[in-house]
Design a protein around this motif. Sequence first.
Motif, mmCIF file in Angstrom:
data_model
loop_
_atom_site.group_PDB
_atom_site.id
_atom_site.type_symbol
_atom_site.label_atom_id
_atom_site.label_comp_id
_atom_site.label_asym_id
_atom_site.label_seq_id
_atom_site.Cartn_x
_atom_site.Cartn_y
_atom_site.Cartn_z
ATOM 1 N N UNK A 79 -3.062 1.598 2.215
ATOM 2 C CA UNK A 79 -2.323 2.587 3.003
ATOM 3 C C UNK A 79 -3.144 3.856 3.199
ATOM 4 N N UNK A 80 -3.786 4.317 2.141
ATOM 5 C CA UNK A 80 -4.632 5.508 2.238
ATOM 6 C C UNK A 80 -5.729 5.316 3.271
ATOM 7 N N UNK A 81 -6.426 4.177 3.190
ATOM 8 C CA UNK A 81 -7.506 3.895 4.140
ATOM 9 C C UNK A 81 -6.972 3.824 5.577
ATOM 10 N N UNK A 82 -5.845 3.135 5.760
ATOM 11 C CA UNK A 82 -5.271 3.011 7.098
ATOM 12 C C UNK A 82 -4.851 4.341 7.676
ATOM 13 N N UNK A 110 -4.235 10.763 9.899
ATOM 14 C CA UNK A 110 -3.044 11.426 9.367
ATOM 15 C C UNK A 110 -3.465 12.335 8.211
ATOM 16 N N UNK A 111 -2.991 13.562 8.228
ATOM 17 C CA UNK A 111 -3.305 14.485 7.129
ATOM 18 C C UNK A 111 -2.676 14.026 5.821
ATOM 19 N N UNK A 163 7.843 9.760 4.411
ATOM 20 C CA UNK A 163 6.992 10.962 4.475
ATOM 21 C C UNK A 163 5.857 10.836 5.488
ATOM 22 N N UNK A 164 5.236 9.654 5.565
ATOM 23 C CA UNK A 164 4.143 9.463 6.516
ATOM 24 C C UNK A 164 4.610 9.551 7.954
ATOM 25 N N UNK A 165 5.767 8.981 8.234
ATOM 26 C CA UNK A 165 6.312 9.013 9.595
ATOM 27 C C UNK A 165 6.668 10.449 9.981
ATOM 28 N N UNK A 189 2.035 9.317 17.838
ATOM 29 C CA UNK A 189 1.530 9.536 16.483
ATOM 30 C C UNK A 189 2.216 8.640 15.467
ATOM 31 N N UNK A 190 3.480 8.321 15.694
ATOM 32 C CA UNK A 190 4.269 7.601 14.690
ATOM 33 C C UNK A 190 3.982 6.103 14.684
ATOM 34 N N UNK A 191 3.818 5.509 15.861
ATOM 35 C CA UNK A 191 3.644 4.044 15.932
ATOM 36 C C UNK A 191 2.442 3.563 15.115
ATOM 37 N N UNK A 192 1.239 4.195 15.239
ATOM 38 C CA UNK A 192 0.117 3.739 14.404
ATOM 39 C C UNK A 192 0.403 3.847 12.908
ATOM 40 N N UNK A 193 1.139 4.880 12.499
ATOM 41 C CA UNK A 193 1.470 5.061 11.083
ATOM 42 C C UNK A 193 2.400 3.952 10.603
#
Length: 198
Positions: free
Chosen positions: A71-74, A80-81, A107-109, A121-125
Amino acid sequence: LSKALTPYILFVPLLTFFLLRDGPTFRKALFRLVPNRYFEMVFILQYRLSRQLRNYIRGVILDSLFVGAITTLGLRLVNVRYALFLGIAYGLTNLVPFFGPILGTIPGVVLAASQGSAMGAVIPVILVYALAQFISVTLILPLLMARMVQLHPVVVIMVVIAGANLFGPIGPIIAVPLTCILKVVLWESYYGIKKLRH
């Protein structure tokens, strides 16, 4: 659905806590009830069961570490900050069955939506989180369980699918540990009884 799952989600941590706290007391009480003829067989059985369950827990923890790293790498790749923080958070929530990965995604979304246009921005996450979970379920977890509890990856996948079909959302959570317990009980009981007959 949440109401149906709530008793199970509350029951599992409580059961784990009391088993860890009072495990030695339970074992002593069990051994006092066992006839001398079967003592060795029961002792070996409980040892093997404890080892299998410990290995299963280690496997789940390792899976969460891998999920957090993926997840971090992606998230870094999609710019994403705080990707490291979000990856660690997702790995930790992945330890919680069923609802954990869903909560870990929020939180990521939210952060991605605050960085740019909502959908762009949201779809790739969301895809990053979904990919991490897909890799976990189809590759990492089966391979880890094959190594940690000596179950073939195909067996792990099959029992997870069977658990989901038989018991609904709670099925995949209990399928692998129950299979481990059943394997040890049948194996050790067979050889223990066979040894007693000779």
